[in-house]
Enzyme design. Structure first.
Site, mmCIF file in Angstrom:
data_model
loop_
_atom_site.group_PDB
_atom_site.id
_atom_site.type_symbol
_atom_site.label_atom_id
_atom_site.label_comp_id
_atom_site.label_asym_id
_atom_site.label_seq_id
_atom_site.Cartn_x
_atom_site.Cartn_y
_atom_site.Cartn_z
ATOM 1 N N GLY A 19 -20.043 -35.179 39.593
ATOM 2 C CA GLY A 19 -20.468 -36.533 39.976
ATOM 3 C C GLY A 19 -20.901 -36.584 41.421
ATOM 4 N N GLY A 21 -21.967 -39.721 44.563
ATOM 5 C CA GLY A 21 -22.190 -41.116 44.923
ATOM 6 C C GLY A 21 -23.024 -41.188 46.178
ATOM 7 N N SER A 23 -22.169 -41.094 49.275
ATOM 8 C CA SER A 23 -21.860 -40.228 50.405
ATOM 9 C C SER A 23 -21.089 -38.979 50.008
ATOM 10 C CB SER A 23 -21.051 -41.024 51.424
ATOM 11 O OG SER A 23 -19.971 -41.652 50.772
ATOM 12 N N VAL A 26 -18.803 -34.656 43.933
ATOM 13 C CA VAL A 26 -17.482 -34.341 43.379
ATOM 14 C C VAL A 26 -17.585 -33.094 42.489
ATOM 15 C CG1 VAL A 26 -15.544 -35.234 42.015
ATOM 16 C CG2 VAL A 26 -16.863 -36.789 43.467
ATOM 17 N N LYS A 41 -13.575 -33.950 46.127
ATOM 18 C CA LYS A 41 -14.685 -34.816 46.547
ATOM 19 C C LYS A 41 -15.103 -34.378 47.946
ATOM 20 C CE LYS A 41 -15.512 -39.733 47.428
ATOM 21 N NZ LYS A 41 -15.220 -41.066 46.942
ATOM 22 N N ASP A 135 -14.838 -52.138 45.715
ATOM 23 C CA ASP A 135 -15.919 -51.397 45.072
ATOM 24 C C ASP A 135 -15.623 -51.205 43.589
ATOM 25 O OD1 ASP A 135 -18.391 -50.286 45.204
ATOM 26 O OD2 ASP A 135 -17.748 -48.350 45.998
HETATM 27 N N1 LIG Z 1 -11.328 -37.301 40.221
HETATM 28 C C1 LIG Z 1 -12.491 -37.241 39.586
HETATM 29 N N2 LIG Z 1 -12.589 -36.585 38.425
HETATM 30 C C2 LIG Z 1 -13.767 -36.529 37.768
HETATM 31 N N3 LIG Z 1 -14.908 -37.101 38.193
HETATM 32 C C3 LIG Z 1 -14.862 -37.774 39.344
HETATM 33 C C4 LIG Z 1 -13.653 -37.874 40.110
HETATM 34 N N4 LIG Z 1 -13.914 -38.603 41.199
HETATM 35 C C5 LIG Z 1 -15.195 -38.943 41.124
HETATM 36 N N5 LIG Z 1 -15.787 -38.463 40.013
HETATM 37 C C6 LIG Z 1 -17.193 -38.624 39.613
HETATM 38 O O1 LIG Z 1 -18.014 -38.588 40.765
HETATM 39 C C7 LIG Z 1 -18.738 -39.806 40.907
HETATM 40 C C8 LIG Z 1 -18.888 -40.149 42.375
HETATM 41 O O2 LIG Z 1 -17.640 -40.259 42.977
HETATM 42 P P1 LIG Z 1 -17.330 -41.418 44.007
HETATM 43 O O3 LIG Z 1 -17.614 -42.735 43.361
HETATM 44 O O4 LIG Z 1 -15.939 -41.236 44.500
HETATM 45 O O5 LIG Z 1 -18.390 -41.108 45.160
HETATM 46 P P2 LIG Z 1 -18.926 -42.096 46.267
HETATM 47 O O6 LIG Z 1 -19.867 -41.369 47.142
HETATM 48 O O7 LIG Z 1 -17.771 -42.754 46.911
HETATM 49 O O8 LIG Z 1 -19.725 -43.130 45.377
HETATM 50 P P3 LIG Z 1 -20.099 -44.640 45.658
HETATM 51 O O9 LIG Z 1 -19.769 -44.936 47.075
HETATM 52 O O10 LIG Z 1 -21.541 -44.703 45.320
HETATM 53 O O11 LIG Z 1 -19.247 -45.408 44.685
HETATM 54 C C9 LIG Z 1 -17.956 -40.827 40.111
HETATM 55 O O12 LIG Z 1 -18.791 -41.866 39.652
HETATM 56 C C10 LIG Z 1 -17.400 -39.990 38.984
HETATM 57 O O13 LIG Z 1 -18.348 -39.895 37.953
#
Ligand SMILES: Nc1ncnc2c1ncn2[C@@H]1O[C@H](COP(=O)(O)OP(=O)(O)OP(=O)(O)O)[C@@H](O)[C@H]1O
Length: 690
Positions: A19, A21, A23, A26, A41, A135
């Site tokens: 995954g 997002g 910033s 994962v 992450k 969020d």
């Molecule tokens: N612990 C986990 N196990 C499996 N997949 C995960 C996990 N954490 C995150 N993901 C996957 O990774 C994606 C992105 O993670 P996350 O939302 O934490 O990133 P982000 O950069 O903070 O995103 P945003 O700020 O756009 O919400 C999630 O939508 C999910 O699909």
């Protein structure tokens, strides 16, 4: 004592990407000492705009969180310019991923109930401990293969909220405010944990339909609709498959007045959750027969990339335009809501207008057929015809959720991963319009009616003396918001620069509890795509190619730079430098003005003549040309022309302003020049003195 995890990156073997997002990326990973699967992450600190110590401190705090429905972090540490956050691996990924891959129309109510109940437990816990998640969305609800549901993306993000940086980073990076409560978006109002309840309600709709309400619109429009319109909800007719209890629960969350929203604790007592089944029974069934998470993620990337390739406008440019609007809308917190409303009225997408026109024409055609064949009054006809109905319509403009009439397919947006330099795609790029769902004709008629009124307002508004709002210039960009907001950074995309370069411009707008909301004075004009509006430059007005003005490009490099007043006073040969510049400027602005005036006067005739070819006017309604409703077609076209004229008039006003200000500058400079003694006068004076 619980297990401990080391802060040594060599103890982790990163496997597949699961995954990403705004910033972070994962990975599924193995923690070698325990041979245990974990998720890592990798948060790109360069993209976070946050103080490293703050992030670390907050990550430590978050590791103390202990609830079965909240993802906790095992540990976190810095590797190069990345913060690694180690957490439990959730083998089935997020609800958003799952919907994209297998449930594009959303989940069944039983699954929704089960997922939401677990999420609400997480919110109850967080709120009880004084945290606001801020969020909540399907992309942050993770599922494990045993059906367990956990709310994610809280830990590290939370520290950024506290200092307003998260908000600012969202201004810079993230595409759409679909989940944000009106009080979060609206300047001057405070917000608290009830903002999570709003997002929870939006997430409920997202799970029910496969996408959040308004997700097909550009961010700026979403912002306006959230502030202005009645809250979205489950429609009693359209969403027949859902129970009354579910609809009620959603309606309770999506109340605009935050004080009237229930707390998580109270909401939990709602009958909808009483009846919800345990996730291990319901949620678990959702993944049967699906490939492993990383394979799904890869498939989605391929699918999204293919869709992206099919799009006419490069995604980067679309995102830049959309983002530009968002920055204009969100960054300028001191916006004039009335002015934004006016701008919103200009924001109907071209395809939407076309669709509305087609439907309206066909409705009108059907009606005329009905009238001809049946003299019994038809309420729908009265609705369309009556002035009162129009007013009522305007008042209740927002009474229903905006049309979910387009099937939305996901696109992607490209982003660059700092760490490796590899190009990546988010799972949720801009949506592309798909086929039209069966929407009731009366609904379409209402939509058309609203558009008609909006057009009228546009024309009326353009007649008024223009104020000097920060959002002058048309905003009718035919681009869509990034889907479901897992938007990637677009900082360097499409040649558009991040306009928030001058960090010293940051304003503290509001402090409420733990939160401070900051905003930046974006140079709004700089943000507007060249192709859509005229540029106003502080260094004069170098003319650019514009669709409506023609093909003149005025190269600013060839023009002398503006000189400070001190130098003006000291330069004897100044007039020879300045005069051509000013005359040129004056001349170009006048030409542009003349051209617009000419265009205006000739537009009506030429556009009507060329209407069938120019592609902008609404297409002929089905079968209308053979059935004598030519009059209605002409009136539709007239309406479209009027809108175009209004836009041109608005542009002309802008140019007029520019011309006046140039004239003023010209006169001031001339006065100064007159005040500077010429060489002959100097010599005369010296001669006289001696
Ligand atoms: N612990 C986990 N196990 C499996 N997949 C995960 C996990 N954490 C995150 N993901 C996957 O990774 C994606 C992105 O993670 P996350 O939302 O934490 O990133 P982000 O950069 O903070 O995103 P945003 O700020 O756009 O919400 C999630 O939508 C999910 O699909």
């Amino acid at each position: 004592m619980g297990k401990t995890y080391s802060a040594n990156p060599n103890d982790y073997r990163l496997l597949e990407e699961v995954g990403y997002g705004a910033s972070a990326t994962v990975y599924r990973a193995i923690y070698l000492p325990y041979n245990e699967v974990v998720a890592v992450k990798c948060l790109d600190l360069d993209r976070c705009h946050s103080n490293l110590d703050d992030i670390r401190r907050e990550a430590q705090t978050m590791s103390l969180i202990d609830h079965i429905n909240v993802i906790k972090s095992f540990c976190s540490f810095v590797v190069d310019r990345n913060l690694w956050v180690v957490m439990p691996f959730m083998a089935e990924g997020s609800c958003l991923h799952l919907m994209k891959i297998a449930y594009q129309e959303g989940f069944e109510e039983s699954a929704i109930g089960s997922i939401l109940k677990e999420t609400l437990k997480a919110l109850e816990y967080l709120h009880h401990h004084g945290h606001i998640h801020r969020d909540v969305k399907a992309g942050n609800i993770l599922m494990d293969s045993d059906g367990a549901v956990k709310l994610a993306d809280f830990g590290v993000s939370a520290c950024m909220f506290d200092r307003g940086d998260r908000q600012r980073s969202r201004n810079t990076f993230v595409g759409t405010p679909c989940w944000m409560a009106p009080e979060v978006l609206q300047p001057g109002t405070g917000y608290d944990f009830k903002a999570d309840i709003w997002s929870f309600g939006i997430t409920a709709l997202e799970l029910a339909h496969g996408h959040a309400p308004f997700s097909k619109y550009p961010p700026m429009k979403v912002l306006l609709m959230t502030i202005q319109n009645a809250p979205p909800g489950l429609d009693y007719d359209r969403d027949k498959r859902f129970s009354k209890s579910f609809k009620e629960m959603v309606a309770m969350c999506l109340v605009k007045d935050q004080t009237k929203r229930p707390t998580a604790e109270k909401l939990f007592k709602h009958s909808f959750f009483k009846n919800a089944k345990p996730p291990e029974l319901i949620v678990k069934k959702l993944f049967v027969d699906l490939p492993p998470l990383w394979k799904r993620v890869k498939d989605l990337q391929i699918k999204d990339a293919a869709q992206l390739a099919l799009k006419k406008l490069p995604s980067a440019e679309q995102e830049a335009i959309s983002q530009s609007e968002y920055q204009r809308g969100v960054s300028a917190w001191n916006f004039d809501v009335e002015d934004l409303k006016f701008q919103a009225s200009l924001l109907l997408d071209e395809d939407e207008i076309q669709e509305i026109q087609e439907e309206a024409n066909s409705i009108k055609y059907n009606m005329s057929q009905n009238i001809a064949s049946d003299t019994v009054p038809n309420p729908a006809i009265h609705n369309i015809g009556s002035e009162k109905a129009k007013t009522d319509m305007k008042k209740s403009n927002s009474k229903s959720e905006l049309p979910a009439s387009l099937v939305e397919n996901e696109g992607v947006q490209a982003k660059t991963k700092n760490q490796t330099g590899r190009a990546r795609q988010t799972q949720s790029g801009p949506l592309v319009p798909g086929s039209v769902l069966s929407n009731s004709q009366s609904e379409r008629a209402r939509k058309f009616e609203r558009h008609e009124i909006d057009n009228h307002l546009v024309a009326e508004k353009s007649q008024q003396v223009r104020r000097a709002p920060s959002f002058s210039g048309p905003l009718n960009l035919p681009n869509r918001a990034s889907a479901n907001s897992l938007s990637a950074p677009i900082k360097s995309s499409g040649g558009f620069k991040d306009t928030l370069e001058d960090k010293s411009k940051t304003n503290l707008v509001q402090i409420k509890g733990r939160f401070s909301v900051t905003s930046e004075n974006v140079d709004l004009v700089k943000d507007i795509p060249l192709s859509t509006v005229f540029r106003r430059s502080s260094q004069g007005s170098p003319l650019r190619k514009s669709a409506s003005v023609g093909n003149w490009i005025f190269d600013s490099k060839q023009m002398p730079q503006s000189l400070p007043p001190k130098e003006i006073g000291n330069t004897n040969g100044l007039s020879s430098v300045l005069m051509p510049h000013l005359q040129n400027l004056f001349q170009q602005t006048s030409i542009q003005l003349d051209l617009i005036v000419n265009l205006l006067s000739s537009l009506q005739t030429s556009e009507v003549e060329n209407a069938p070819q120019n592609g902008k006017l609404p297409p002929l309604p089905r079968g209308s040309d053979t059935n004598g409703s030519v009059e209605s077609i002409v009136s539709e076209r007239e309406r479209m022309l009027l809108t175009t004229i209004s836009e041109l008039q608005a542009r002309m006003n802008t140019l007029n302003d520019e011309l006046t200000s140039e004239k003023l500058k010209y006169m001031q400079l001339q006065q100064r020049l007159n005040a500077v003694p010429t060489r002959e006068e100097d010599e005369d004076r010296r001669g006289g003195d001696s």
